[in-house]
Design a protein around this motif. Structure first.
Motif, PDB file in Angstrom:
ATOM      1  N   GLY B  27      69.149 -42.967  12.491  1.00  0.00           N
ATOM      2  CA  GLY B  27      68.619 -42.104  11.348  1.00  0.00           C
ATOM      3  C   GLY B  27      69.385 -40.684  11.063  1.00  0.00           C
ATOM      4  O   GLY B  27      70.506 -40.391  11.895  1.00  0.00           O
ATOM      5  N   PHE B  28      69.385 -39.999  10.084  1.00  0.00           N
ATOM      6  CA  PHE B  28      70.123 -38.907   9.494  1.00  0.00           C
ATOM      7  C   PHE B  28      69.209 -37.917   9.050  1.00  0.00           C
ATOM      8  O   PHE B  28      68.415 -38.479   8.256  1.00  0.00           O
ATOM      9  CB  PHE B  28      71.359 -39.188   9.058  1.00  0.00           C
ATOM     10  CG  PHE B  28      71.460 -39.898   7.788  1.00  0.00           C
ATOM     11  CD1 PHE B  28      71.146 -39.286   6.541  1.00  0.00           C
ATOM     12  CD2 PHE B  28      71.570 -41.302   7.767  1.00  0.00           C
ATOM     13  CE1 PHE B  28      71.016 -39.874   5.396  1.00  0.00           C
ATOM     14  CE2 PHE B  28      71.615 -42.031   6.473  1.00  0.00           C
ATOM     15  CZ  PHE B  28      71.453 -41.093   5.197  1.00  0.00           C
ATOM     16  N   TYR B 115      83.996 -41.467  -0.105  1.00  0.00           N
ATOM     17  CA  TYR B 115      82.582 -41.057   0.579  1.00  0.00           C
ATOM     18  C   TYR B 115      81.587 -41.836   0.101  1.00  0.00           C
ATOM     19  O   TYR B 115      80.473 -41.340   0.421  1.00  0.00           O
ATOM     20  CB  TYR B 115      82.799 -39.469   0.643  1.00  0.00           C
ATOM     21  CG  TYR B 115      83.467 -38.836   1.384  1.00  0.00           C
ATOM     22  CD1 TYR B 115      83.459 -38.743   2.923  1.00  0.00           C
ATOM     23  CD2 TYR B 115      84.720 -38.094   0.764  1.00  0.00           C
ATOM     24  CE1 TYR B 115      84.546 -38.050   3.466  1.00  0.00           C
ATOM     25  CE2 TYR B 115      85.742 -37.513   1.449  1.00  0.00           C
ATOM     26  CZ  TYR B 115      85.433 -37.368   2.759  1.00  0.00           C
ATOM     27  OH  TYR B 115      86.425 -36.927   3.561  1.00  0.00           O
ATOM     28  N   ASP B 117      80.135 -44.744   0.565  1.00  0.00           N
ATOM     29  CA  ASP B 117      79.211 -45.358   1.242  1.00  0.00           C
ATOM     30  C   ASP B 117      78.422 -44.596   2.352  1.00  0.00           C
ATOM     31  O   ASP B 117      77.321 -44.804   2.656  1.00  0.00           O
ATOM     32  CB  ASP B 117      80.237 -46.158   2.386  1.00  0.00           C
ATOM     33  CG  ASP B 117      80.386 -47.591   1.742  1.00  0.00           C
ATOM     34  OD1 ASP B 117      79.888 -47.756   0.582  1.00  0.00           O
ATOM     35  OD2 ASP B 117      81.295 -48.219   2.251  1.00  0.00           O
ATOM     36  N   PHE B 118      78.794 -43.183   2.492  1.00  0.00           N
ATOM     37  CA  PHE B 118      77.949 -42.309   3.485  1.00  0.00           C
ATOM     38  C   PHE B 118      77.804 -41.104   2.920  1.00  0.00           C
ATOM     39  O   PHE B 118      77.608 -39.769   3.335  1.00  0.00           O
ATOM     40  CB  PHE B 118      78.655 -42.188   4.725  1.00  0.00           C
ATOM     41  CG  PHE B 118      80.234 -41.892   4.681  1.00  0.00           C
ATOM     42  CD1 PHE B 118      80.956 -43.116   4.774  1.00  0.00           C
ATOM     43  CD2 PHE B 118      80.621 -40.772   4.549  1.00  0.00           C
ATOM     44  CE1 PHE B 118      82.338 -43.257   4.602  1.00  0.00           C
ATOM     45  CE2 PHE B 118      82.071 -40.628   4.644  1.00  0.00           C
ATOM     46  CZ  PHE B 118      82.692 -41.848   4.762  1.00  0.00           C
ATOM     47  N   VAL B 121      74.930 -38.896   4.094  1.00  0.00           N
ATOM     48  CA  VAL B 121      74.975 -38.726   5.476  1.00  0.00           C
ATOM     49  C   VAL B 121      76.022 -37.399   5.779  1.00  0.00           C
ATOM     50  O   VAL B 121      77.263 -37.385   5.883  1.00  0.00           O
ATOM     51  CB  VAL B 121      75.795 -39.788   6.372  1.00  0.00           C
ATOM     52  CG1 VAL B 121      75.754 -39.430   7.615  1.00  0.00           C
ATOM     53  CG2 VAL B 121      74.982 -41.164   6.158  1.00  0.00           C
ATOM     54  N   TYR B 123      76.605 -35.316   7.816  1.00  0.00           N
ATOM     55  CA  TYR B 123      77.278 -35.257   9.184  1.00  0.00           C
ATOM     56  C   TYR B 123      78.494 -35.743   9.219  1.00  0.00           C
ATOM     57  O   TYR B 123      79.524 -35.380   9.886  1.00  0.00           O
ATOM     58  CB  TYR B 123      76.387 -35.823  10.281  1.00  0.00           C
ATOM     59  CG  TYR B 123      77.027 -35.471  11.709  1.00  0.00           C
ATOM     60  CD1 TYR B 123      76.686 -34.216  12.246  1.00  0.00           C
ATOM     61  CD2 TYR B 123      77.579 -36.274  12.325  1.00  0.00           C
ATOM     62  CE1 TYR B 123      77.239 -33.898  13.454  1.00  0.00           C
ATOM     63  CE2 TYR B 123      78.076 -36.262  13.521  1.00  0.00           C
ATOM     64  CZ  TYR B 123      78.010 -34.994  14.265  1.00  0.00           C
ATOM     65  OH  TYR B 123      78.492 -34.906  15.311  1.00  0.00           O
ATOM     66  N   ALA B 124      78.690 -36.584   8.074  1.00  0.00           N
ATOM     67  CA  ALA B 124      80.145 -37.356   8.186  1.00  0.00           C
ATOM     68  C   ALA B 124      81.018 -36.743   7.517  1.00  0.00           C
ATOM     69  O   ALA B 124      82.438 -37.243   7.463  1.00  0.00           O
ATOM     70  CB  ALA B 124      79.779 -38.800   7.710  1.00  0.00           C
ATOM     71  N   VAL B 381      72.531 -36.351  13.157  1.00  0.00           N
ATOM     72  CA  VAL B 381      72.428 -37.875  13.041  1.00  0.00           C
ATOM     73  C   VAL B 381      71.718 -38.123  14.192  1.00  0.00           C
ATOM     74  O   VAL B 381      71.850 -37.410  15.293  1.00  0.00           O
ATOM     75  CB  VAL B 381      73.629 -38.597  13.183  1.00  0.00           C
ATOM     76  CG1 VAL B 381      74.455 -38.594  11.761  1.00  0.00           C
ATOM     77  CG2 VAL B 381      74.731 -38.045  13.979  1.00  0.00           C
TER      78      VAL B 381
END
Lengths: 135, 382
Positions: B27-28, B115, B117-118, B121, B123-124, B381
């Motif tokens: 999860g995130f 970016y 795809d994430f 997220v 955090y990425a 995450v």
């Protein structure tokens, strides 16, 4: 938090002073692995051993030896590596290495799984596993 | 409805696999608070009252290895901007033919940007939000197929992706939420990376339809009014140039990233055009530099957005001056030009959590207004 700062401070200024990292495989595993391949396994870029079997990597969760391995072998800090894996996990591009909380747990996992690979404090190595590289 | 059935199918697969396969749960989350520093201006959904809801989100991902080489994945996300109503953002099945080649089918992310795809997220990446001038296409998923081929070209890692499918849903455009359909949505993208350097190129096409008929927003009632008058006068080709009905759409994106020692740099340029539509041609880019000091990254980003119609689109009805002026006005109303400057920092205070603060200044060159916003957040995450 304090522990983390201490651990990363130590790993920054003391190559060798802190415990040596040993990369271990199951004793039945005859594949040779160089440092570059080990790095690729922990980045999800190499997924199989030379004999074609799928690699089942184990990592450690927030331990000092994990910080040491990540910076020496993978070349990233633990948070950078976490960010890297989050990009793969949440896009279905990879499954991160299974996480364990201690050297002993990694040894048990590697001893029980023929295609596994892990890393531990080299002073903790037992004859249940085979050390293939130290850093 | 179609969307739902994909999600339900993947869920059914996930549920039935509980007995036989290991289900991984990841999860995130992002908790972001922000506000506009200008009392009469809003930006990225913020006004001058602090909001912790607008950009906050929680997501859970379930994935199960069904048999060797087959994986089912579902990602459920609850966004603050949607009152934390949980929706399926991804729901797909992947068949891993080999280490190099994988096929996926289901609901996935359209690979517009580096970016993409994430996107969710936090955090990425280092910002609170990826540069919006570039990351601005108002939909991000599609239902269809994807093929990914990974290989090594000498010392370089290469990833080639091809995809094909469709999008069917409401999108935020013309200041309203309108039903849209993108059919024959397909494309290729190629990423190359070598240690500290990576580059990417993407080319995507689609047939785009956006329905404005049922909208009651004032912008669109004016446009609908113009279309009615043109239709009454038999000027159907001008009508076709204004409505968005199966219009050929092309998207091109290129970019590169550097992560060398402690120096970070990213730049992306994108171009987007829906031919023969009221939607203007868009081109945008950003360049962002960062510097890492232990667990802290400080960064600065410049973004530029430019939306305009080609001059050939104007003055097509010179024989009917009043209508000509009206159509020109409608086309010109789509003009947009803006610059954004962002300065911010990220602090990795925990191995799986980061604190961020971004300050952004948005300059609208058309209205000559300036809007400042500040946002702080924690991304995690798990």
């Amino acid at each position: 938090m304090k522990k983390l700062i201490l651990a990363s401070a130590l790993s920054l200024c003391s190559f060798g002073a802190l415990a040596e990292v040993a990369v271990i495989v199951n004793p039945s595993n005859a594949n040779a692995l160089d440092a570059e391949t080990i790095k690729k396994i922990y980045l999800g870029k190499a997924k199989s051993f030379d004999n074609g079997n799928k690699v089942n990597p184990a990592t450690q969760n927030g331990t000092a030896i994990a910080d040491e391995f990540n910076s020496k072998v993978v070349g990233k800090s633990s948070s950078q590596l976490n960010a890297y894996w989050s990009k793969l996990v949440f896009t279905g591009k990879g499954t991160p290495p299974e996480k364990f909380d201690s050297d002993q747990a990694v040894i048990d996992f590697v001893a029980a799984n023929g295609d596994s690979i892990g890393y531990i404090d080299s002073s903790k190595a037992t004859d249940k596993v085979k050390v293939i590289a130290t850093f | 409805m179609k969307k739902l059935s994909v999600a339900v199918a993947v869920c059914a697969v996930l549920a039935s696999s509980y007995a036989s396969a290991e289900v991984r749960i990841n999860g995130f989350a992002s908790i972001v608070g922000g506000k506009s520093l200008d009392s009469d201006q809003t930006l990225y959904g913020y006004d001058d009252d602090i909001s912790f809801k607008n950009e906050s989100k929680f997501a859970l991902q379930l994935s199960a290895d069904l048999q060797e080489k087959l994986t089912a994945t579902a990602q459920i996300i609850a966004r603050g901007e949607d009152d934390f109503d949980a929706t399926f953002e991804w729901a797909y099945v992947t068949y891993e033919y080999s280490d190099e080649l994988q096929f996926s089918a289901g609901k996935m992310r359209v690979p517009f940007y580096k970016y993409s795809d994430f996107l969710d997220v936090g955090y990425a990446y280092r910002w609170v939000r990826p540069p919006r001038s570039v990351y601005g296409i108002p939909f991000s998923t599609y239902e269809g197929l994807s093929v990914v081929y990974n290989n090594q070209l000498g010392d370089w890692d290469s990833t080639l992706q091809g995809f094909y499918g469709a999008f069917d849903g409401d999108i935020d455009v013309f200041g309203d939420s309108l039903p849209a359909e993108l059919n024959n949505l397909g494309g290729i993208n190629w990423s190359l990376s070598y240690d500290w350097f990576s580059a990417r190129a993407a080319y995507i096409v689609a047939d785009t339809s956006i329905s404005i008929d049922s909208s009651d927003s004032s912008n669109l009632s004016a446009l609908n009014g113009i279309i009615d008058v043109l239709n009454t006068n038999g000027l159907t080709s001008t009508v076709n140039d204004l409505i968005t009905d199966e219009d050929e759409t092309t998207f091109v994106g290129i970019g590169f990233s550097i992560d060398y020692d402690n120096f970070l740099f990213d730049a992306e340029y994108t171009q987007f055009e829906v031919e023969g539509s009221i939607l203007a041609e868009q081109s945008q880019y950003y360049a962002s530099a960062g510097y890492r000091i232990d667990d802290v990254i400080v960064h600065f980003t410049y973004e530029k957005n430019d939306d305009k119609h080609d001059s050939s689109r104007f003055n097509t009805l010179e024989s009917i001056p009043l209508l000509n002026t009206t159509v020109n006005f409608a086309l010109e109303s789509m003009r947009a030009e803006s610059n954004v400057y962002t300065i911010g920092a990220r602090y990795d205070f925990h191995p799986s959590a980061a604190f961020k603060i971004d300050f952004s200044r948005f300059d609208d060159d058309i209205t000559d207004t300036e809007t400042d916003i500040v946002a702080v957040g924690v991304d995690l995450v798990f």
